[in-house]
Motif scaffolding. Structure first.
Motif, mmCIF file in Angstrom:
data_model
loop_
_atom_site.group_PDB
_atom_site.id
_atom_site.type_symbol
_atom_site.label_atom_id
_atom_site.label_comp_id
_atom_site.label_asym_id
_atom_site.label_seq_id
_atom_site.Cartn_x
_atom_site.Cartn_y
_atom_site.Cartn_z
ATOM 1 N N MET A 1 0.846 -1.172 0.000
ATOM 2 C CA MET A 1 0.000 0.000 0.000
ATOM 3 C C MET A 1 0.892 1.236 0.000
ATOM 4 S SD MET A 1 -3.009 1.175 2.658
ATOM 5 C CE MET A 1 -3.432 -0.505 2.903
ATOM 6 N N VAL A 2 0.494 2.244 -0.674
ATOM 7 C CA VAL A 2 1.233 3.496 -0.736
ATOM 8 C C VAL A 2 0.978 4.265 0.546
ATOM 9 C CG1 VAL A 2 1.531 5.637 -2.005
ATOM 10 C CG2 VAL A 2 0.980 3.553 -3.230
ATOM 11 N N LYS A 3 2.046 4.703 1.190
ATOM 12 C CA LYS A 3 1.903 5.442 2.436
ATOM 13 C C LYS A 3 1.980 6.934 2.176
ATOM 14 C CE LYS A 3 3.640 5.879 7.039
ATOM 15 N NZ LYS A 3 4.534 5.485 8.052
ATOM 16 N N PRO A 4 1.081 7.706 2.799
ATOM 17 C CA PRO A 4 1.155 9.155 2.613
ATOM 18 C C PRO A 4 2.452 9.705 3.175
ATOM 19 C CG PRO A 4 -0.463 8.587 4.280
ATOM 20 C CD PRO A 4 0.024 7.305 3.685
ATOM 21 N N PRO A 5 2.998 10.739 2.565
ATOM 22 C CA PRO A 5 4.263 11.297 3.021
ATOM 23 C C PRO A 5 4.192 11.832 4.443
ATOM 24 C CG PRO A 5 3.294 12.652 1.300
ATOM 25 C CD PRO A 5 2.453 11.431 1.420
ATOM 26 N N ASN A 6 3.078 12.404 4.838
ATOM 27 C CA ASN A 6 2.927 12.909 6.197
ATOM 28 C C ASN A 6 1.498 12.626 6.621
ATOM 29 O OD1 ASN A 6 2.711 14.238 8.590
ATOM 30 N ND2 ASN A 6 3.411 16.203 7.843
ATOM 31 N N SER A 7 1.325 11.574 7.423
ATOM 32 C CA SER A 7 -0.020 11.171 7.790
ATOM 33 C C SER A 7 -0.414 11.664 9.175
ATOM 34 C CB SER A 7 -0.151 9.651 7.716
ATOM 35 O OG SER A 7 0.792 9.046 8.566
ATOM 36 N N SER A 8 0.313 12.630 9.698
ATOM 37 C CA SER A 8 -0.030 13.143 11.013
ATOM 38 C C SER A 8 -1.337 13.922 10.948
ATOM 39 C CB SER A 8 1.093 14.041 11.544
ATOM 40 O OG SER A 8 1.180 15.200 10.768
ATOM 41 N N TRP A 13 -3.974 19.610 4.955
ATOM 42 C CA TRP A 13 -4.837 18.918 4.005
ATOM 43 C C TRP A 13 -5.226 19.793 2.828
ATOM 44 C CZ3 TRP A 13 -9.486 21.294 3.388
ATOM 45 C CH2 TRP A 13 -9.910 22.144 4.417
ATOM 46 N N ARG A 14 -4.940 21.072 2.899
ATOM 47 C CA ARG A 14 -5.314 21.973 1.799
ATOM 48 C C ARG A 14 -4.288 21.997 0.678
ATOM 49 N NH1 ARG A 14 -7.200 25.709 6.514
ATOM 50 N NH2 ARG A 14 -5.259 24.849 7.208
ATOM 51 N N ARG A 15 -3.086 21.507 0.932
ATOM 52 C CA ARG A 15 -2.046 21.508 -0.106
ATOM 53 C C ARG A 15 -2.286 20.378 -1.099
ATOM 54 N NH1 ARG A 15 3.494 20.955 0.554
ATOM 55 N NH2 ARG A 15 2.857 19.019 1.433
ATOM 56 N N ARG A 16 -2.465 20.709 -2.342
ATOM 57 C CA ARG A 16 -2.719 19.702 -3.373
ATOM 58 C C ARG A 16 -1.587 18.680 -3.453
ATOM 59 N NH1 ARG A 16 -5.031 20.664 -9.290
ATOM 60 N NH2 ARG A 16 -6.918 20.424 -8.100
ATOM 61 N N ALA A 17 -0.351 19.114 -3.334
ATOM 62 C CA ALA A 17 0.796 18.207 -3.432
ATOM 63 C C ALA A 17 0.792 17.155 -2.323
ATOM 64 C CB ALA A 17 2.094 19.000 -3.384
ATOM 65 N N ALA A 18 0.129 17.436 -1.227
ATOM 66 C CA ALA A 18 0.077 16.476 -0.124
ATOM 67 C C ALA A 18 -0.723 15.232 -0.496
ATOM 68 C CB ALA A 18 -0.530 17.135 1.121
ATOM 69 N N TYR A 19 -1.454 15.284 -1.602
ATOM 70 C CA TYR A 19 -2.292 14.158 -2.008
ATOM 71 C C TYR A 19 -1.834 13.496 -3.303
ATOM 72 C CZ TYR A 19 -5.354 15.424 1.742
ATOM 73 O OH TYR A 19 -5.841 15.672 2.994
ATOM 74 N N ASP A 20 -0.643 13.820 -3.772
ATOM 75 C CA ASP A 20 -0.139 13.210 -4.999
ATOM 76 C C ASP A 20 -0.077 11.682 -4.890
ATOM 77 O OD1 ASP A 20 0.087 15.654 -6.202
ATOM 78 O OD2 ASP A 20 2.258 15.824 -5.912
ATOM 79 N N ALA A 23 -2.904 9.052 -6.257
ATOM 80 C CA ALA A 23 -3.093 8.636 -7.645
ATOM 81 C C ALA A 23 -2.800 7.146 -7.829
ATOM 82 C CB ALA A 23 -2.199 9.461 -8.569
ATOM 83 N N ALA A 24 -1.978 6.577 -6.965
ATOM 84 C CA ALA A 24 -1.599 5.164 -7.097
ATOM 85 C C ALA A 24 -2.291 4.256 -6.078
ATOM 86 C CB ALA A 24 -0.081 5.040 -6.934
ATOM 87 N N LEU A 25 -3.263 4.762 -5.349
ATOM 88 C CA LEU A 25 -3.900 3.947 -4.312
ATOM 89 C C LEU A 25 -4.858 2.910 -4.888
ATOM 90 C CD1 LEU A 25 -4.857 6.472 -1.486
ATOM 91 C CD2 LEU A 25 -3.018 4.789 -1.489
ATOM 92 N N PRO A 26 -4.757 1.661 -4.396
ATOM 93 C CA PRO A 26 -5.767 0.666 -4.741
ATOM 94 C C PRO A 26 -7.000 0.882 -3.843
ATOM 95 C CG PRO A 26 -4.119 -0.299 -3.317
ATOM 96 C CD PRO A 26 -3.668 1.113 -3.608
ATOM 97 N N ARG A 27 -8.032 0.093 -4.026
ATOM 98 C CA ARG A 27 -9.248 0.247 -3.211
ATOM 99 C C ARG A 27 -8.952 0.181 -1.720
ATOM 100 N NH1 ARG A 27 -13.816 -3.424 -6.162
ATOM 101 N NH2 ARG A 27 -13.776 -2.292 -8.121
ATOM 102 N N ARG A 28 -8.111 -0.756 -1.324
ATOM 103 C CA ARG A 28 -7.776 -0.903 0.090
ATOM 104 C C ARG A 28 -7.117 0.360 0.630
ATOM 105 N NH1 ARG A 28 -3.977 -5.747 1.723
ATOM 106 N NH2 ARG A 28 -2.412 -4.250 1.125
ATOM 107 N N GLY A 29 -6.305 0.988 -0.181
ATOM 108 C CA GLY A 29 -5.664 2.226 0.225
ATOM 109 C C GLY A 29 -6.663 3.352 0.421
ATOM 110 N N TRP A 30 -7.644 3.433 -0.473
ATOM 111 C CA TRP A 30 -8.679 4.450 -0.326
ATOM 112 C C TRP A 30 -9.522 4.180 0.918
ATOM 113 C CZ3 TRP A 30 -8.875 9.084 -2.058
ATOM 114 C CH2 TRP A 30 -8.254 9.410 -3.247
ATOM 115 N N ALA A 31 -9.815 2.912 1.175
ATOM 116 C CA ALA A 31 -10.585 2.569 2.380
ATOM 117 C C ALA A 31 -9.841 3.047 3.623
ATOM 118 C CB ALA A 31 -10.826 1.058 2.443
#
Length: 82
Positions: A1-8, A13-20, A23-31
């Motif tokens: 699973m792809v880990k977010p760069p900063n999950s604190s 959450w307003r920075r668009r780059a924080a969610y790059d 783009a590669a998340l599978p369903r489990r990652g979105w869950a």
């Protein structure tokens, strides 16, 4: 699973780059992205996490073993009976 760069919780959450990474998340990652933000889940986990042993035997493998039954987490389908 792809880990977010900063999950604190205080991450910007307003920075668009924080969610790059999404783009590669599978369903489990979105869950997981939705679950980890849910306040009821966060409360249940904070109350029960001391009863969970977490092992990371490999970079992409996390094993969580409950030392006791955790009915508080059953609603989230995180632990299953054998």
């Amino acid at each position: 699973m792809v880990k977010p760069p900063n999950s604190s919780p205080g991450a910007d959450w307003r920075r668009r780059a924080a969610y790059d990474y999404t783009a590669a998340l599978p369903r489990r990652g979105w869950a997981w992205e939705f679950l980890r933000r849910d306040s009821a889940y966060r409360q249940a986990w904070s109350e029960t996490s001391a009863a969970v042993m977490i092992e990371r035997p490999a970079p992409n493998l996390t094993i969580m073993t409950a030392r006791t039954e955790l009915p508080e987490l059953a609603d989230w389908c995180l632990f299953f009976r054998r």
